[in-house]
Motif scaffolding. Structure first.
Motif: not given
Ligand code: ARG
Length: 588
Positions: A118, A121, A123, A158, A326, A330, A350, A358
């Protein structure tokens, strides 16, 4: 191919065992005194303690017992080290064999895994900016490294397409163009195929609406945006059509940026919204399993553990007003990924500031059984890209820099460096793009991902030093030597018995470390290891180049060996830079 260090270690271990000592004392490492030897074994020093015997005696015995004559020469030195140097022909033959081996001797992973990574990210409805550079560059490289070892890797963008931003855009559009059919509740016809905005307009609308909604006296606007989201979720036709327009326009732009500007290719273009359908069942399961509790009206899962040294707050699943967050997305994405791909591992690339977040997500999904007990969840947190002032990188006037602008600036810098080349203008621009991308990516990847680094355009684009352009320049040098030869002789398979100079030996030795490098980079998900290797390879190649006249070498056997080495080195460079995610031009 069996690694050289493994071969030597095995022989030395047998030697120690034959002399009556534990075999493990035969472990060999790369020498930390390359001026003295290439590999070393320090086992006798440790064995001395156990067997109460002088280390040099043990070292001497082991050296005498070692049957490695075809591969190396070992010498015991006081107080008890064993210095190991490879036989020159063995070393050259090993490199020639690498040239004929699949992936230059990098073995495929014994147990190939299915891994989801992933690393997008971005937007929707917002332009890609420099904040999106690091996950894309690091994630793409990790994906390539894992694939090189034979894992099945699925790269997921994602995209963030969920929540308030969409509501704000809808609300602002309605304010500007209330006459559009999307806002007419009685409209039953088909909606226009064309979006009522361009990507540039979209990129202006969102920040405007976001700002406007935060200002004093605009509570009603804010509420309208929240209601728009709810209506969209409830299936409002017009809003749904608008949302699709936002997606189409935005995705096209994001794709073009990731693929054409960054050479980053996702296998999946999933969005946060794709995970939403998994939420109700997921929460149901968590409730039924007894994992949840209500805290101040919100639904949470406790994730702290006894061994924690710092406070790990509960993972929130639903806000007190019942809205998802959020976190919820996830977690539901994990459910979706397990269902679609049943991966052995999920890797997140990330911003490292999300590490606590996380940790909560991972613990929550383990505790509530969203993943299998042996599913690995890995967080690769990256540091910030800073400007020369040591603060997060900004434009001259303090704004967020668009990724396109950053890439354009680098290309211009490279172009300026090539001002004296009389290549056709178009080719020059093309080369600048290729070299510019290498400068950008290598500048990022050569640092350990978790570290902050300073974006220094002059240094990154320099053709000298530990930079992407230096690696490419070295490759171009090899390409031009090979081009000068005209015909390329057949690759040498068996090394001649001859003296090999220090520069040639250093080059050969570096080449042999390719497999070990790739394995380490894979195990640690660390592209900087590949950078380090390529830099060393480039330095050693250039040392060799300056020490020898390759094309003019009269001894044909020698010249043919050298040409073979050049071709192998070039191919390894090629695989290396492709793992980092860039290509080399033919000249620069
Ligand atoms: N869209 C998020 C942001 O802008 C980053 C997403 C990171 N990936 C994830 N699975 N949460 O901060």
């Amino acid at each position: 191919m069996k690694k050289i260090i493994t071969q030597i270690s095995e022989i030395m271990s047998r030697a120690f065992a034959d002399c009556g000592y534990d075999a493990e004392y035969g472990a060999v490492t790369v020498s930390n005194r390359p001026d003295l030897c290439q590999y070393q074994c320090n086992g006798a020093m440790a064995a001395a303690k156990k067997y109460h015997k002088a280390p040099v005696l043990i070292a001497n015995e082991a050296v005498a017992a070692a049957d490695g004559a075809e591969i190396f020469t070992a010498t015991a030195v006081a107080p008890g080290f064993i210095n190991i140097t490879l036989n020159s022909e063995f070393l050259a033959n090993y490199v020639f064999a690498m040239g004929g081996a699949e992936s230059f001797g990098v073995e495929p992973a014994e147990n190939p895994k299915t891994i989801v990574i992933d690393y997008g990210g971005a937007n929707v409805a917002k332009p890609l900016h420099v904040g999106h550079l690091r996950p894309a560059v690091i994630g793409e490289s990790i994906k390539n490294i894992l694939r090189y070892r034979g894992h099945k890797v699925i790269g997921d963008a994602h995209l963030g397409d969920w929540g308030l931003p969409i509501g704000l855009i809808i609300t602002e559009l309605k304010r500007r163009q209330p006459e559009l059919p999307y806002f007419d509740p009685d409209y039953t016809g088909e909606y226009p195929k064309e979006a009522p905005f361009t990507v540039a307009e979209l990129e202006e609308i969102y920040p405007f609406a976001s700002q406007y909604s935060k200002e004093e006296g605009h509570e009603e606007y804010r509420d309208a945006a929240r209601r728009a989201i709810l209506d969209l979720q409830k299936g409002n036709r017009g809003y749904h059509a608008l949302w699709e327009h936002i997606m189409t326009v935005s995705m096209k732009d994001l794709k073009a940026n990731y693929e054409d500007k960054l050479n980053v290719h996702f296998d999946l273009w999933k969005k946060e919204s794709d995970a939403q359908p998994y939420i109700p069942d997921m929460i149901d399961g968590m409730n039924k399993g007894g994992y949840t509790r209500i805290s101040e009206g919100a639904l949470v899962v406790d994730v702290k553990e006894e061994s924690d040294t710092k406070e790990i707050p509960p993972c929130m699943i639903l806000k007190s007003d019942g809205a998802t967050l959020y976190n919820t997305t996830d977690l539901a994405t994990i459910v979706e990924r397990m269902k679609l791909f049943d991966p052995d591992q999920i890797v997140y690339v990330v911003d490292k500031r999300q590490d606590l977040y996380f940790e909560q997500i991972f613990r929550c999904s383990r505790k509530t059984g969203l993943v299998k007990p042996d599913t690995e969840l890995t967080f690769i947190g990256f540091g910030t890209m800073n400007g020369k002032d040591g603060k997060p990188f900004k434009t001259r006037d303090g704004g967020v820099m668009r990724l396109e602008t950053l890439v354009g600036n680098i290309d211009d810098e490279v172009l300026a460096k090539m001002a004296d080349r009389d290549f056709p203008e178009e080719e020059k621009r093309q080369i600048a793009k290729t070299v510019g991308l290498a400068a950008l990516k290598y500048g990022d990847l050569s640092n350990q991902a978790s570290k902050d680094y300073i974006f220094d355009i002059e240094r990154f684009t320099s053709f000298d030093g530990n930079t992407g352009p230096y690696i490419l320049y070295t490759m171009v040098r090899i390409k031009s030597i090979l081009a000068k030869l005209g015909t390329i002789p057949e690759a040498v398979k068996t090394a001649a018995v001859r003296e090999r100079g220090a520069a040639e030996t250093a080059l050969l030795l570096t080449v042999t470390r390719f497999a070990d490098t790739v394995e380490k980079a894979e195990a640690e998900l660390a592209p900087h290891k590949i950078c380090q290797f390529l830099y060393e390879l480039a330095d050693n190649f250039n040392g060799f180049y300056h020490a020898n006249k390759i094309v003019g070498e009269p001894d044909e056997a020698k010249r043919n060996e050298w040409i073979t080495i050049l071709r192998i080195a070039l191919a390894i460079f090629g695989d290396g830079i492709r793992m980092l995610g860039f290509e080399a031009p033919d000249r620069m």
